[in-house]
Design a protein around this motif. Structure first.
Motif, PDB file in Angstrom:
ATOM      1  N   LYS A 314       0.854  -1.193   0.000  1.00 58.48           N
ATOM      2  CA  LYS A 314       0.000   0.000   0.000  1.00 58.48           C
ATOM      3  C   LYS A 314       0.885   1.236   0.000  1.00 58.48           C
ATOM      4  O   LYS A 314       1.856   1.310   0.747  1.00 58.48           O
ATOM      5  N   ALA A 315       0.538   2.185  -0.857  1.00 63.85           N
ATOM      6  CA  ALA A 315       1.247   3.465  -0.893  1.00 63.85           C
ATOM      7  C   ALA A 315       0.206   4.574  -0.862  1.00 63.85           C
ATOM      8  O   ALA A 315      -0.660   4.646  -1.748  1.00 63.85           O
ATOM      9  N   GLU A 316       0.279   5.408   0.153  1.00 64.24           N
ATOM     10  CA  GLU A 316      -0.683   6.489   0.307  1.00 64.24           C
ATOM     11  C   GLU A 316       0.054   7.822   0.434  1.00 64.24           C
ATOM     12  O   GLU A 316       0.954   7.961   1.259  1.00 64.24           O
ATOM     13  N   LEU A 317      -0.357   8.775  -0.379  1.00 67.11           N
ATOM     14  CA  LEU A 317       0.178  10.130  -0.304  1.00 67.11           C
ATOM     15  C   LEU A 317      -0.820  10.996   0.450  1.00 67.11           C
ATOM     16  O   LEU A 317      -1.989  11.101   0.052  1.00 67.11           O
ATOM     17  N   THR A 318      -0.370  11.618   1.526  1.00 64.61           N
ATOM     18  CA  THR A 318      -1.220  12.516   2.303  1.00 64.61           C
ATOM     19  C   THR A 318      -0.720  13.942   2.118  1.00 64.61           C
ATOM     20  O   THR A 318       0.461  14.231   2.305  1.00 64.61           O
ATOM     21  N   ILE A 367      -8.915   5.498  -5.705  1.00 67.33           N
ATOM     22  CA  ILE A 367      -7.849   6.502  -5.741  1.00 67.33           C
ATOM     23  C   ILE A 367      -7.889   7.395  -4.512  1.00 67.33           C
ATOM     24  O   ILE A 367      -6.865   7.909  -4.066  1.00 67.33           O
ATOM     25  N   GLY A 368      -9.076   7.582  -3.924  1.00 66.08           N
ATOM     26  CA  GLY A 368      -9.176   8.487  -2.771  1.00 66.08           C
ATOM     27  C   GLY A 368      -9.040   9.925  -3.230  1.00 66.08           C
ATOM     28  O   GLY A 368      -9.468  10.307  -4.306  1.00 66.08           O
ATOM     29  N   GLY A 369      -8.413  10.750  -2.375  1.00 69.52           N
ATOM     30  CA  GLY A 369      -8.185  12.137  -2.742  1.00 69.52           C
ATOM     31  C   GLY A 369      -9.298  13.081  -2.378  1.00 69.52           C
ATOM     32  O   GLY A 369      -9.251  14.264  -2.735  1.00 69.52           O
ATOM     33  N   GLN A 370     -10.330  12.601  -1.649  1.00 71.33           N
ATOM     34  CA  GLN A 370     -11.417  13.481  -1.271  1.00 71.33           C
ATOM     35  C   GLN A 370     -10.983  14.436  -0.158  1.00 71.33           C
ATOM     36  O   GLN A 370     -10.170  14.102   0.687  1.00 71.33           O
ATOM     37  N   GLU A 371     -11.559  15.618  -0.180  1.00 72.51           N
ATOM     38  CA  GLU A 371     -11.304  16.615   0.858  1.00 72.51           C
ATOM     39  C   GLU A 371     -11.792  16.074   2.207  1.00 72.51           C
ATOM     40  O   GLU A 371     -12.921  15.604   2.333  1.00 72.51           O
ATOM     41  N   ASP A 372     -10.925  16.113   3.211  1.00 75.58           N
ATOM     42  CA  ASP A 372     -11.253  15.554   4.520  1.00 75.58           C
ATOM     43  C   ASP A 372     -10.887  16.579   5.600  1.00 75.58           C
ATOM     44  O   ASP A 372      -9.711  16.883   5.810  1.00 75.58           O
ATOM     45  N   PHE A 373     -11.902  17.099   6.281  1.00 70.17           N
ATOM     46  CA  PHE A 373     -11.667  18.109   7.313  1.00 70.17           C
ATOM     47  C   PHE A 373     -11.679  17.468   8.691  1.00 70.17           C
ATOM     48  O   PHE A 373     -12.599  16.726   9.038  1.00 70.17           O
ATOM     49  N   SER A 381      -7.196  17.686   4.759  1.00 74.58           N
ATOM     50  CA  SER A 381      -6.188  16.845   4.113  1.00 74.58           C
ATOM     51  C   SER A 381      -6.806  16.076   2.958  1.00 74.58           C
ATOM     52  O   SER A 381      -8.032  15.946   2.847  1.00 74.58           O
ATOM     53  N   TYR A 382      -5.937  15.573   2.092  1.00 78.63           N
ATOM     54  CA  TYR A 382      -6.308  14.703   0.979  1.00 78.63           C
ATOM     55  C   TYR A 382      -5.377  13.490   1.035  1.00 78.63           C
ATOM     56  O   TYR A 382      -4.156  13.644   1.122  1.00 78.63           O
ATOM     57  N   THR A 383      -5.939  12.284   1.001  1.00 77.97           N
ATOM     58  CA  THR A 383      -5.136  11.069   1.010  1.00 77.97           C
ATOM     59  C   THR A 383      -5.412  10.291  -0.273  1.00 77.97           C
ATOM     60  O   THR A 383      -6.552   9.960  -0.580  1.00 77.97           O
ATOM     61  N   LEU A 384      -4.333  10.019  -1.019  1.00 81.70           N
ATOM     62  CA  LEU A 384      -4.465   9.397  -2.334  1.00 81.70           C
ATOM     63  C   LEU A 384      -3.747   8.061  -2.367  1.00 81.70           C
ATOM     64  O   LEU A 384      -2.618   7.932  -1.885  1.00 81.70           O
TER      65      LEU A 384
END
Length: 455
Positions: A314-318, A367-373, A381-384
């Motif tokens: 798993k690789a996640e960019l935050t 893919i994720g990347g949704q705006e998360d408050f 944050s955005y996590t992809l």
């Protein structure tokens, strides 16, 4: 029984001690299975990041127009100004309409252009006075080719203008969200006087009336609006009398077979964002993404090939959102989602593997990347998910170790998305986000990598 209890207690302690010595405990329980003992974790992969100016975006492909077309002249305190003008062809809704009958006397009453709002595309403080000028196109568009946001089409005479305030207009007009622009009567009479052959097909009409440009004839404001040119009730309406009997005819603009384009003219000079273009050092702290044809972010992983020989679990960019003193965060909304692309060997932007799969399966969670408050930390944050993209970099199956972050727009109209519009519908929304770079002291951009070593 006492000896048996002691045995089970000792065994339990031993098992916890063995588990505690393994690195997978640092990863998180949700990532581990009972038989996973070779998993490793790191969040120290080196990254460099920079903001680059936006390039033109495709706004029309044959038979695949946008739904919403932005209009106006926006002044953003961080990103600079953008002027959004619209071009569209005009077509027939009925061939050989009644008013072309030469044996009956026709009297022009009025000619009106009807434009429907797409209120979901309104941005910033749009409740302010705007002026729209309708210009006739000087040459036809071509519905068999693609159009990009940096293209202009020659225009001719002005056919009419209206100054309006969108919110007040909605209250005053009988149809909510409708803008009526009365055009020059001489233009309407010209339509009546056209030969019958002009009304045989769209092509023959466009030889006489190429189309319109909707031009924002006002100084920059704090907001943009959107017009839904695919709404069938919109178009050019000719009102006339025929032997004393009222009649009307509507020329359409909604058909997907009619070419349309929105032109973005951007000016970043004197805006804070300009100083950050192509600067890795400044990008270490702040980065900028915007819809329309706005800036994007390039992130490079220069040493990623040093991890050759591992399998990425798993690789996640935050990435965290930030701000600047000049910003108006309550007025200019952030991008609701980020999207990840990369350059192919031809230099064109294409979706990375994880993002492409998300679109194919119509499942954005891939893919994720949704705006998360976070209400406790008061940060966004955005996590992809970049699992396949990072694995391709490590293996060398992708030619570039750089990814591109774009402002993404979720499709609210349940359309079938054409690959020509990747990143998805970027020209339909102006939302933008200031991001924190990989060297930020509090909330740095981070790649979380969970992997297994391959024997």
């Amino acid at each position: 029984m006492k000896h048996l209890a002691t045995f089970w207690l000792s065994l339990t302690v031993l098992l916890f001690a063995v588990i505690g010595c393994n690195e997978p405990a640092l990863v998180g329980g949700e990532l581990l299975q009972d038989d996973q003992i070779g998993i490793r974790y790191t969040d120290t992969v080196r990254m460099t990041a920079r903001t680059v100016p936006g390039d033109s975006v495709r706004t029309f492909a044959p038979a695949v127009p946008l739904f919403s077309y932005l209009f106006g002249h926006l002044d953003d305190p961080v990103f600079g100004t953008v002027r959004a003008s619209i071009y569209t062809e005009v077509g027939l809704t009925q061939v050989n309409p009644d008013f072309i009958n030469d044996t009956i006397d026709q009297q022009l009453d009025s000619v009106v252009l009807l434009l429907y709002y797409d209120t979901m595309a309104f941005y910033g403080n749009w409740n302010q006075e705007m002026s729209i000028e309708v210009l006739e196109l000087a040459e036809p568009m071509d519905p068999l080719r693609s159009y990009f946001s940096n293209e202009s089409i020659p225009t001719g005479q002005s056919l009419g203008m209206r100054t309006f305030t969108p919110e007040k207009l909605n209250q005053a007009d009988t149809s909510l969200g409708l803008l009526r622009i009365t055009l020059d009567p001489a233009f309407g009479q010209r339509l009546i006087d056209l030969p019958a052959s002009a009304y045989a097909s769209d092509t023959s009409l466009q030889n006489e009336l190429a189309g319109f440009c909707l031009y924002p004839n006002f100084e920059a404001t704090d907001g943009l609006i959107g017009f839904g040119l695919r709404i069938q009730a919109g178009g050019l309406v000719l009102h006339y009398s025929q032997d004393g009997e009222p009649g009307s005819y509507r020329f359409g603009i909604s058909s997907s077979l009619l070419a349309k384009n929105v032109r973005f003219e951007t000016d970043h000079s004197a805006a804070p964002v300009e100083a950050f273009f192509y600067d890795d050092q400044l990008g270490d702290s702040l980065l900028f993404v915007q819809g329309m044809a706005g800036p994007r972010v390039e992130i490079e992983f220069p040493n990623i090939r040093n991890l050759e020989g591992i399998a990425v679990n798993k690789a996640e960019l935050t990435v965290y959102a930030g701000s600047m003193a000049e910003d108006k965060p309550l007025l200019f909304q952030k991008a609701s989602q980020l999207y990840v692309m990369r350059e192919n060997t031809d230099g064109n932007l294409v979706a990375v593997e994880d993002a492409s799969l998300a679109l194919l399966r119509k499942n954005l969670s891939i893919i994720g990347g949704q705006e998360d408050f976070d209400p406790d930390l008061l940060v966004t944050s955005y996590t992809l998910n970049l699992t396949d993209a990072i694995q391709g970099m490590i293996d060398g199956t992708t030619t570039s170790n750089t990814i591109v972050l774009q402002a993404y727009v979720d499709d609210l109209y349940n359309r079938t998305i054409n690959s020509d519009f990747l990143p998805v519908l970027k020209p339909e929304r102006p939302n933008r986000t200031i991001l924190l770079g990989p060297g930020h002291s509090t909330y740095p951009m981070m790649l979380s990598l969970t992997y297994s070593e391959v024997p």
